[in-house]
Scaffold this motif. Structure first.
Motif, short mmCIF file in Angstrom:
data_model
loop_
_atom_site.label_atom_id
_atom_site.label_comp_id
_atom_site.label_asym_id
_atom_site.label_seq_id
_atom_site.Cartn_x
_atom_site.Cartn_y
_atom_site.Cartn_z
N GLU A 105 -12.07 6.28 -2.92
CA GLU A 105 -11.15 7.52 -2.62
C GLU A 105 -12.26 8.67 -2.23
O GLU A 105 -13.15 8.90 -2.93
CB GLU A 105 -10.25 7.84 -3.76
CG GLU A 105 -8.93 7.92 -3.55
CD GLU A 105 -8.57 8.83 -2.72
OE1 GLU A 105 -8.96 10.17 -2.87
OE2 GLU A 105 -7.63 8.73 -1.71
N SER A 116 -3.92 10.22 -6.43
CA SER A 116 -3.56 9.18 -5.27
C SER A 116 -3.70 7.61 -5.63
O SER A 116 -3.00 7.05 -5.17
CB SER A 116 -4.30 9.66 -4.10
OG SER A 116 -4.20 10.93 -3.78
N SER A 123 -3.17 0.23 -12.91
CA SER A 123 -2.57 0.02 -11.66
C SER A 123 -1.28 -0.63 -11.86
O SER A 123 -1.42 -2.02 -12.30
CB SER A 123 -3.37 -0.20 -10.50
OG SER A 123 -2.26 -0.67 -9.34
N ASP A 132 3.75 -2.29 -2.12
CA ASP A 132 3.87 -0.97 -1.14
C ASP A 132 4.61 -1.55 -0.14
O ASP A 132 4.04 -2.30 0.72
CB ASP A 132 2.48 -0.68 -1.03
CG ASP A 132 1.74 0.26 -2.17
OD1 ASP A 132 2.69 0.59 -3.21
OD2 ASP A 132 0.76 0.49 -2.13
N VAL A 144 1.87 3.82 4.20
CA VAL A 144 1.86 4.38 2.98
C VAL A 144 1.37 5.91 2.96
O VAL A 144 0.33 6.47 2.92
CB VAL A 144 0.51 4.00 1.99
CG1 VAL A 144 1.03 2.49 1.53
CG2 VAL A 144 -0.85 3.78 2.69
N GLY A 146 3.90 9.81 3.26
CA GLY A 146 5.08 10.40 3.03
C GLY A 146 6.19 10.59 4.00
O GLY A 146 7.48 10.41 3.72
N GLN A 168 11.46 2.96 -7.58
CA GLN A 168 10.43 3.47 -6.93
C GLN A 168 9.69 4.06 -8.16
O GLN A 168 10.18 5.18 -8.74
CB GLN A 168 11.09 4.79 -5.91
CG GLN A 168 9.84 5.39 -5.35
CD GLN A 168 10.34 6.54 -4.34
OE1 GLN A 168 10.32 6.30 -3.18
NE2 GLN A 168 11.09 7.62 -4.85
N LYS A 179 0.92 11.53 -7.07
CA LYS A 179 1.27 11.98 -5.65
C LYS A 179 2.74 11.20 -5.43
O LYS A 179 2.93 10.01 -5.70
CB LYS A 179 0.25 11.70 -4.71
CG LYS A 179 0.76 12.05 -3.18
CD LYS A 179 -0.45 11.60 -2.30
CE LYS A 179 -0.73 10.18 -1.95
NZ LYS A 179 -1.52 9.98 -0.99
N TRP A 180 3.62 11.96 -4.98
CA TRP A 180 4.96 11.13 -4.55
C TRP A 180 4.62 9.94 -3.65
O TRP A 180 3.84 10.01 -2.40
CB TRP A 180 5.61 12.13 -3.63
CG TRP A 180 6.95 11.77 -3.06
CD1 TRP A 180 7.73 10.61 -3.74
CD2 TRP A 180 7.75 11.89 -1.86
NE1 TRP A 180 8.84 10.35 -2.89
CE2 TRP A 180 9.06 11.19 -1.77
CE3 TRP A 180 7.34 12.60 -0.78
CZ2 TRP A 180 9.78 11.05 -0.77
CZ3 TRP A 180 8.16 12.81 0.20
CH2 TRP A 180 9.27 12.00 0.36
N GLU A 181 5.11 8.72 -3.98
CA GLU A 181 4.85 7.57 -3.16
C GLU A 181 6.17 6.82 -2.89
O GLU A 181 6.54 6.01 -3.44
CB GLU A 181 3.75 6.61 -3.98
CG GLU A 181 2.51 7.36 -4.30
CD GLU A 181 1.37 6.27 -5.02
OE1 GLU A 181 1.80 5.06 -5.26
OE2 GLU A 181 0.23 6.55 -4.83
N TRP A 183 6.72 4.88 -0.82
CA TRP A 183 6.15 3.35 -0.39
C TRP A 183 6.19 2.42 -1.72
O TRP A 183 6.24 1.24 -1.47
CB TRP A 183 4.94 3.13 0.49
CG TRP A 183 3.79 3.75 -0.37
CD1 TRP A 183 2.84 3.31 -1.10
CD2 TRP A 183 3.31 5.03 -0.07
NE1 TRP A 183 1.95 4.23 -1.50
CE2 TRP A 183 2.24 5.30 -1.17
CE3 TRP A 183 3.68 6.26 0.71
CZ2 TRP A 183 1.40 6.64 -0.97
CZ3 TRP A 183 3.02 7.52 0.32
CH2 TRP A 183 2.19 7.37 -0.33
N HIS A 184 5.80 2.87 -2.70
CA HIS A 184 5.62 2.10 -3.98
C HIS A 184 6.65 1.74 -4.85
O HIS A 184 7.30 2.56 -5.32
CB HIS A 184 4.26 2.82 -4.85
CG HIS A 184 3.80 2.13 -6.10
ND1 HIS A 184 2.80 1.36 -6.07
CD2 HIS A 184 4.54 1.98 -7.16
CE1 HIS A 184 2.81 0.69 -7.32
NE2 HIS A 184 3.58 1.18 -7.95
#
Length: 218
Positions: A105, A116, A123, A132, A144, A146, A168, A179-181, A183-184
């Protein structure tokens, strides 16, 4: 019988030797930089993702997740309101893989990285219960990212994913500070009685209580 070394490989502390994860960041309850500990999953419990789902090789997950994911994908493909195709950007990640993602990262500060990317051993991907999603076609929207929340297949997920046991993990404004994800999504079983759901719900019990998903599975 699995050796002690093999068992140790599944434990979160094994991943904290990474130079980019300071041991001073470990809280009394095992959280690292705000992320709960999850450890890993034995490789023999993983299966390949449903055919055609993965965007790249190596997309594996627990068998019970794959079964419900296959049903979700079939329902999405048969629904004209889906407006696109749901694909897989990431599935299970080993502790080593997660360490490489976290340490790569761009932020030098581990606390900023953790907004992030979860530190290794912390995880949801390591459990084999998380996926994802990516969307095809995805005009002007990288995987991935927003912007996928504006696409019809994501809106279909929001309406329907819970029927197949997916929720989600990191909604907008989540209390965990991640962070808003969009996709996850993690799998917890459509009902508590679904095969494998008890284990998933046990693993994610603390996260579900402290940091509610949205949308969530009842």
């Amino acid at each position: 019988m699995r050796s002690l070394l093999a068992l140790a490989a599944l434990w979160p502390a094994a991943a904290l030797a990474q130079p980019c994860v300071p041991t001073s960041a470990i809280a009394a309850d095992g959280r690292v930089l705000g992320h709960l500990p999850y450890g890993g999953v034995a490789p023999e419990l993983l299966v390949e993702a449903p055919e055609g789902f993965a965007l790249r090789a190596g997309c594996r997950m627990r068998a019970e997740v794959a079964a419900d994911l296959a049903r979700l994908l079939a329902a999405a493909a048969s629904d004209p309101t889906t407006g696109g195709e749901l694909r897989g950007a990431s599935c299970h990640r080993s502790l080593t893989w997660q360490a490489s993602v976290f340490c790569a990262e761009s932020h030098r500060d581990p606390a900023l990285r953790a907004i992030s990317v979860a530190p290794p051993g912390h995880s949801e991907h390591a459990t084999g219960f998380a996926v994802d999603f990516a969307i095809r076609p995805s005009p002007n929207c990288p995987d991935v990212a927003g912007c996928m929340a504006a696409l019809p297949p994501y809106r279909w997920l929001v309406r329907n994913a819970a029927r197949f046991g997916f929720e989600q993990s990191f909604p907008a404004g989540n209390k965990q500070g991640v962070k808003w994800e969009p996709w996850h999504w993690r799998w917890v079983g459509a009902t508590a009685a679904a095969p494998g759901a008890a284990r998933a719900r046990f693993l994610f019990a603390k996260a579900r209580k402290l940091y509610p998903a949205g949308p969530t599975v009842p």
